[in-house]
Design a protein around this motif. Structure first.
Motif, PDB file in Angstrom:
ATOM      1  N   CYS A  40       0.869  -1.185   0.000  1.00 36.44           N
ATOM      2  CA  CYS A  40       0.000   0.000   0.000  1.00 36.44           C
ATOM      3  C   CYS A  40       0.903   1.232   0.000  1.00 36.44           C
ATOM      4  O   CYS A  40       1.728   1.388   0.917  1.00 36.44           O
ATOM      5  N   LYS A  70       1.403   5.571  -0.728  1.00 41.55           N
ATOM      6  CA  LYS A  70       0.689   6.852  -0.762  1.00 41.55           C
ATOM      7  C   LYS A  70       1.635   7.972  -1.201  1.00 41.55           C
ATOM      8  O   LYS A  70       2.775   8.036  -0.713  1.00 41.55           O
ATOM      9  N   ASN A 109       5.496   8.619   0.123  1.00 37.69           N
ATOM     10  CA  ASN A 109       5.684   8.505   1.568  1.00 37.69           C
ATOM     11  C   ASN A 109       6.944   7.683   1.871  1.00 37.69           C
ATOM     12  O   ASN A 109       7.136   6.592   1.327  1.00 37.69           O
ATOM     13  N   ASP A 152       6.755   4.081   2.713  1.00 38.33           N
ATOM     14  CA  ASP A 152       6.282   3.206   1.637  1.00 38.33           C
ATOM     15  C   ASP A 152       7.403   2.847   0.662  1.00 38.33           C
ATOM     16  O   ASP A 152       7.339   1.809  -0.004  1.00 38.33           O
ATOM     17  N   SER A 185      -2.708   2.174  -4.462  1.00 40.48           N
ATOM     18  CA  SER A 185      -2.985   3.484  -3.861  1.00 40.48           C
ATOM     19  C   SER A 185      -4.473   3.770  -3.934  1.00 40.48           C
ATOM     20  O   SER A 185      -5.144   3.359  -4.882  1.00 40.48           O
ATOM     21  N   MET A 219      -1.879  10.479  -7.217  1.00 37.51           N
ATOM     22  CA  MET A 219      -1.268   9.344  -6.508  1.00 37.51           C
ATOM     23  C   MET A 219      -0.331   8.564  -7.424  1.00 37.51           C
ATOM     24  O   MET A 219       0.569   7.869  -6.957  1.00 37.51           O
ATOM     25  N   VAL A 226       4.485   2.244   8.401  1.00 36.43           N
ATOM     26  CA  VAL A 226       4.029   2.468   9.785  1.00 36.43           C
ATOM     27  C   VAL A 226       3.091   3.674   9.824  1.00 36.43           C
ATOM     28  O   VAL A 226       2.056   3.658  10.479  1.00 36.43           O
ATOM     29  N   GLN A 227       3.453   4.720   9.077  1.00 37.32           N
ATOM     30  CA  GLN A 227       2.609   5.922   9.056  1.00 37.32           C
ATOM     31  C   GLN A 227       2.843   6.689   7.771  1.00 37.32           C
ATOM     32  O   GLN A 227       3.831   6.476   7.076  1.00 37.32           O
ATOM     33  N   VAL A 285      -0.213  11.206   9.358  1.00 34.08           N
ATOM     34  CA  VAL A 285       0.307  10.660  10.619  1.00 34.08           C
ATOM     35  C   VAL A 285      -0.778   9.939  11.433  1.00 34.08           C
ATOM     36  O   VAL A 285      -0.918  10.196  12.638  1.00 34.08           O
ATOM     37  N   GLN A 286      -1.512   9.058  10.786  1.00 31.25           N
ATOM     38  CA  GLN A 286      -2.549   8.316  11.497  1.00 31.25           C
ATOM     39  C   GLN A 286      -1.993   7.023  12.082  1.00 31.25           C
ATOM     40  O   GLN A 286      -2.498   6.535  13.093  1.00 31.25           O
ATOM     41  N   ALA A 345      -2.541   4.150  11.232  1.00 32.04           N
ATOM     42  CA  ALA A 345      -3.746   3.369  11.493  1.00 32.04           C
ATOM     43  C   ALA A 345      -4.174   2.503  10.317  1.00 32.04           C
ATOM     44  O   ALA A 345      -4.834   1.483  10.504  1.00 32.04           O
ATOM     45  N   GLY A 392      -2.800   0.431   8.055  1.00 26.97           N
ATOM     46  CA  GLY A 392      -2.409  -0.982   7.961  1.00 26.97           C
ATOM     47  C   GLY A 392      -3.174  -1.838   8.960  1.00 26.97           C
ATOM     48  O   GLY A 392      -3.696  -2.902   8.611  1.00 26.97           O
TER      49      GLY A 392
END
Ligand code: AMP
Length: 250
Positions: free
Chosen positions: A6, A8, A36, A39, A62, A68, A117-118, A123-124, A126, A128
């Motif tokens: 995934c 972004k 990111n 990523d 994405s 994107m 990780v984020q 900066v969530q 969340a 994954g």
């Protein structure tokens, strides 16, 4: 061996920042965009695992608008085989993004799913884990090493204070990748050109639902508020600290 990553394309702040009129987002004129960071490590790790397996593919996914695709092309230039973009406009919360990603994972049936990780702009940390929850897959977060076995993987997780957790996880699983797990390769100019020819499959999202959380305001906190710089020698500074403590506790 199929790994779905995934990825972004994130917004990057310049030196100056202005907000949109509703004060809920940064004015796009003050933003740059880039893949990111987390990523790119996840893509590199996926490429290494598939290379070590000797066959398979790395698919990057994405959720978002056409912009994107710049980030996806970076991953394709690193060596990912193909991309899937789920068309979506506007700001989505992590659960909505995870819903869109879950549909792709279900249709692709990968051996492993990677996320960062984020993401550095929202900066969530969340998406994954939300994805794993929706798919009812095991998940391991903040991973810094992966050894693949048969139907399982042994991974290192980074903990506070430099500690490391060694975890065995059944696969397929969702793994969130920490920076530093590897050294992402540079894409050569030739690879960047070739990546333009690689396939990016565009899909429509199903019902992603309404966002459960909404940004109400974004602002830059005033600088220096609550901080007083103390000048002078040690005794002078200590005296002033004593006075401040007395004033605050009086
Ligand atoms: P976040 O939960 O937003 O901090 O992002 C964590 C990770 O989720 C990112 O590193 C990506 O791997 C993935 N992710 C977040 N947003 C998207 C998106 N719009 N499309 C694809 N992957 C995403």
């Amino acid at each position: 061996m199929k790994v779905l990553v995934c990825v972004k394309q994130v917004a990057v702040l310049g030196d100056e920042v202005e907000f949109t009129d509703d004060e809920r987002d940064v004015d796009p004129d003050y933003l740059d965009f880039a893949l990111n960071e987390w990523d790119s490590y996840a893509t590199e790790e996926a490429l290494r695992l598939v290379e070590a397996a000797g066959s398979g593919e790395v698919v990057v996914v994405s959720v978002g608008d056409e912009d994107m695709e710049d980030g996806m092309r970076r991953c394709l230039a690193m060596g990912a085989d193909r991309g899937i973009r789920v068309e979506a406009e506007g700001r989505l919360d992590p659960i909505q993004v995870a819903r869109a990603l879950a549909e792709v994972v279900q249709s692709e049936s990968p051996d492993l799913v990677f996320a960062g990780v984020q993401s550095s702009d929202s900066v969530q940390a969340a998406t994954g884990n939300a994805l794993a929850g929706l798919l009812d897959l095991p998940s391991v977060a903040v991973v810094t090493k992966i050894d693949l076995g048969d139907g399982k993987a042994t991974v290192n997780r980074e903990l506070e204070g430099g500690l490391v957790d060694v975890v065995e996880v059944d696969t397929p699983a969702v793994i969130t990748i920490q920076t530093g797990i590897n050294e992402p390769r540079y894409a050569t100019l030739r690879a960047i050109k070739q990546a333009e020819e690689k396939e990016i499959d565009m899909r429509q999202a199903g019902d992603l639902g309404e966002p459960g959380s909404r940004v109400r305001k974004m602002f830059v906190p005033p600088k220096g508020e609550g901080a007083e710089m103390l000048d002078g020698g040690a005794a002078e500074v200590a005296q002033r600290i004593k006075e401040i403590v007395q004033e605050k506790t009086a």
